[in-house]
Design a protein around this motif. Structure first.
Motif, short mmCIF file in Angstrom:
data_model
loop_
_atom_site.label_atom_id
_atom_site.label_comp_id
_atom_site.label_asym_id
_atom_site.label_seq_id
_atom_site.Cartn_x
_atom_site.Cartn_y
_atom_site.Cartn_z
N ARG A 1 1.52 -5.23 -7.09
CA ARG A 1 0.72 -6.21 -7.26
C ARG A 1 -0.58 -6.08 -7.39
O ARG A 1 -1.00 -5.09 -6.33
N CYS A 2 -1.36 -6.30 -8.08
CA CYS A 2 -2.84 -6.24 -7.97
C CYS A 2 -3.61 -7.66 -7.88
O CYS A 2 -3.10 -8.55 -8.98
N HIS A 3 -4.55 -7.79 -7.01
CA HIS A 3 -5.24 -9.13 -6.96
C HIS A 3 -6.84 -9.04 -6.83
O HIS A 3 -7.18 -8.09 -6.25
N GLN A 4 -7.31 -9.70 -7.81
CA GLN A 4 -8.86 -9.78 -7.73
C GLN A 4 -9.32 -11.39 -7.49
O GLN A 4 -8.60 -12.03 -7.90
N THR A 5 -10.60 -11.20 -7.14
CA THR A 5 -11.04 -12.47 -6.75
C THR A 5 -12.29 -12.87 -7.51
O THR A 5 -12.91 -13.78 -7.09
N GLU A 6 -12.81 -12.06 -8.49
CA GLU A 6 -13.92 -12.38 -9.05
C GLU A 6 -13.76 -12.77 -10.42
O GLU A 6 -14.78 -12.52 -11.23
N ASN A 7 -12.76 -13.02 -10.92
CA ASN A 7 -12.31 -13.76 -12.27
C ASN A 7 -12.51 -12.65 -13.35
O ASN A 7 -13.24 -13.05 -14.37
N HIS A 8 -12.44 -11.56 -13.09
CA HIS A 8 -12.74 -10.35 -14.23
C HIS A 8 -11.55 -10.53 -15.19
O HIS A 8 -10.23 -10.75 -15.00
N ARG A 9 -12.09 -10.55 -16.65
CA ARG A 9 -10.99 -10.54 -17.63
C ARG A 9 -10.10 -9.18 -17.83
O ARG A 9 -8.94 -9.33 -18.07
N THR B 1 -1.76 2.22 -4.44
CA THR B 1 -0.52 2.06 -3.68
C THR B 1 0.38 3.50 -3.95
O THR B 1 0.34 4.00 -4.99
N ARG B 2 0.86 3.99 -2.70
CA ARG B 2 1.53 5.35 -2.80
C ARG B 2 2.84 4.86 -3.02
O ARG B 2 3.52 4.14 -2.07
N LEU B 3 3.74 5.35 -3.99
CA LEU B 3 5.04 4.90 -4.27
C LEU B 3 6.10 6.50 -4.14
O LEU B 3 5.50 7.11 -5.00
N ARG C 1 0.85 -1.26 0.05
CA ARG C 1 0.00 -0.12 0.10
C ARG C 1 0.93 1.30 0.04
O ARG C 1 0.25 2.38 -0.45
N HIS C 2 1.87 1.20 0.60
CA HIS C 2 2.87 2.30 0.57
C HIS C 2 4.51 1.73 0.28
O HIS C 2 4.78 0.59 0.85
N LYS C 3 5.26 2.45 -0.37
CA LYS C 3 6.60 2.02 -0.79
C LYS C 3 7.48 3.31 -1.05
O LYS C 3 7.02 4.16 -1.69
N VAL C 4 8.53 3.15 -0.47
CA VAL C 4 9.55 4.11 -0.65
C VAL C 4 10.80 3.39 -1.12
O VAL C 4 11.32 2.43 -0.53
N THR C 5 11.35 4.05 -2.23
CA THR C 5 12.43 3.23 -2.87
C THR C 5 13.35 4.28 -3.54
O THR C 5 13.18 5.46 -3.65
N GLU C 6 14.74 3.81 -3.89
CA GLU C 6 15.51 4.84 -4.27
C GLU C 6 15.64 4.93 -5.77
O GLU C 6 15.30 3.68 -6.37
N THR C 7 16.08 5.72 -6.24
CA THR C 7 16.20 5.87 -7.76
C THR C 7 17.11 4.83 -8.34
O THR C 7 17.98 4.49 -7.69
N GLY C 8 16.52 4.19 -9.35
CA GLY C 8 17.31 3.18 -10.07
C GLY C 8 16.95 1.82 -9.63
O GLY C 8 17.66 0.72 -10.20
#
Lengths: 111, 115
Positions: free
Chosen positions: A22-30, A106-108, A9-16
Motif C-alpha cells: 500500500r502507498c498512501h499520500q496526504t497531499e492530493n497528488h494526481r 517496502t523490502r519484499l 515496510r518489510h515483508k517475507v512471503t512464500e512463493t505462490g
C-alpha cells in the motif's frame, strides 16, 4: 517527505502467495507510481496512475496489478509471488513539474 | 539497509573537498533532467532538476551542469560533508511509445565521504 507512507515496510512471503503493498499520500497528488529497485538496475516503473481508477502499465508490469479507488491510496498486488519479485518497492508521486517524490520503500522477500 | 549500492562506481571524497558525479544519458530528445540522492535504507530524495534550455543550475551547495552536445550531466557538491555519503543517480524525461512522459533512471554512483 512529500507526505508519502508505504506499508508494510518489510515483508517475507512464500512463493505462490498473494501480496498487496500500500502507498498512501496526504497531499492530493494526481499522479502516483510504483517502482522496483534491484542491484544492477536503475529504478524500473511497474505501473502508474493518473487519477482515481486510471492506471497504466510501466516497463516491468508482468505479474503485478494495481488499483486506485481513491486519490490518496495506490495499491500494488502480486497475485502469485515469485522469487524474481524479491525487491525493494518504492511508491512515488509527481510534483509540480516532472519531478517525482518517493516514499520510504517496502523490502519484499519471496522465499 | 538495502544493498542497492553494491557494484556501483564509487567516488571517495575527502570531507571539505568538492565532489563531481557524472551521468551520461542516451535519449537526445530528453528535455528535463533530475538528480536524486539515496541514503542506505531510504527512498530516493530529489536534489535538483534542470531543463534542456539551461546548461547550469545552482542550488544549495549543489550545481548541475548539462552538456547536450555530448549528452552528459554532472552534479557538483561543494564542501562535501559526511551526510553527503549516499548513492546519487540521474533521471531524464523520456517519451513512451504511447506518447506519455516517463522518467528513466540511471544506476547510480556511490559517494563515500572520508572524514
Amino acid at each position: 517527505d512529500a507526505g508519502i507512507t508505504q506499508s508494510p515496510r518489510h515483508k517475507v512471503t512464500e512463493t505462490g502467495t498473494p501480496v498487496t503493498l500500500r502507498c498512501h499520500q496526504t497531499e492530493n497528488h494526481r499522479y502516483m507510481y510504483w517502482y522496483r529497485q534491484d542491484p544492477g538496475h536503475g529504478l524500473r516503473l511497474i505501473h502508474y496512475s493518473y487519477g482515481v481508477k486510471d492506471t497504466d502499465k510501466g516497463e516491468v508490469s508482468d505479474g503485478y496489478s494495481v488499483s486506485r479507488s481513491k486519490t490518496e491510496d495506490f495499491l500494488l498486488t502480486l497475485e502469485s509471488a515469485t522469487s524474481s519479485q524479491t525487491s525493494v518497492y518504492f511508491c512515488a508521486i509527481k510534483g509540480e513539474s516532472y519531478e517525482q517524490y518517493f516514499g520510504p520503500g517496502t523490502r519484499l522477500t519471496v522465499t | 539497509g538495502e544493498s542497492v549500492g553494491l557494484h556501483l562506481p564509487t567516488l571517495s571524497v575527502q570531507e571539505g573537498d568538492n565532489s563531481i558525479i557524472n551521468c551520461a544519458y542516451s535519449n537526445s530528445a530528453s528535455d528535463y533532467f533530475i538528480w536524486y540522492k539515496q541514503e542506505s535504507g531510504k527512498g530516493p530524495q530529489f536534489i535538483i532538476d534542470i531543463r534542456s534550455n539551461m546548461d547550469k543550475r545552482q542550488g544549495q551547495r549543489v550545481t548541475v551542469l548539462l552538456n547536450k552536445t555530448v549528452k552528459h550531466l554532472s552534479l557538483q557538491i561543494a564542501a562535501t560533508q559526511p551526510g553527503d555519503s549516499a548513492v546519487y543517480f540521474c533521471a531524464d524525461l523520456t517519451q513512451t511509445n504511447y506518447g506519455n512522459n516517463r522518467l528513466a533512471f540511471g544506476k547510480g554512483n556511490q559517494v563515500v565521504v572520508i572524514p
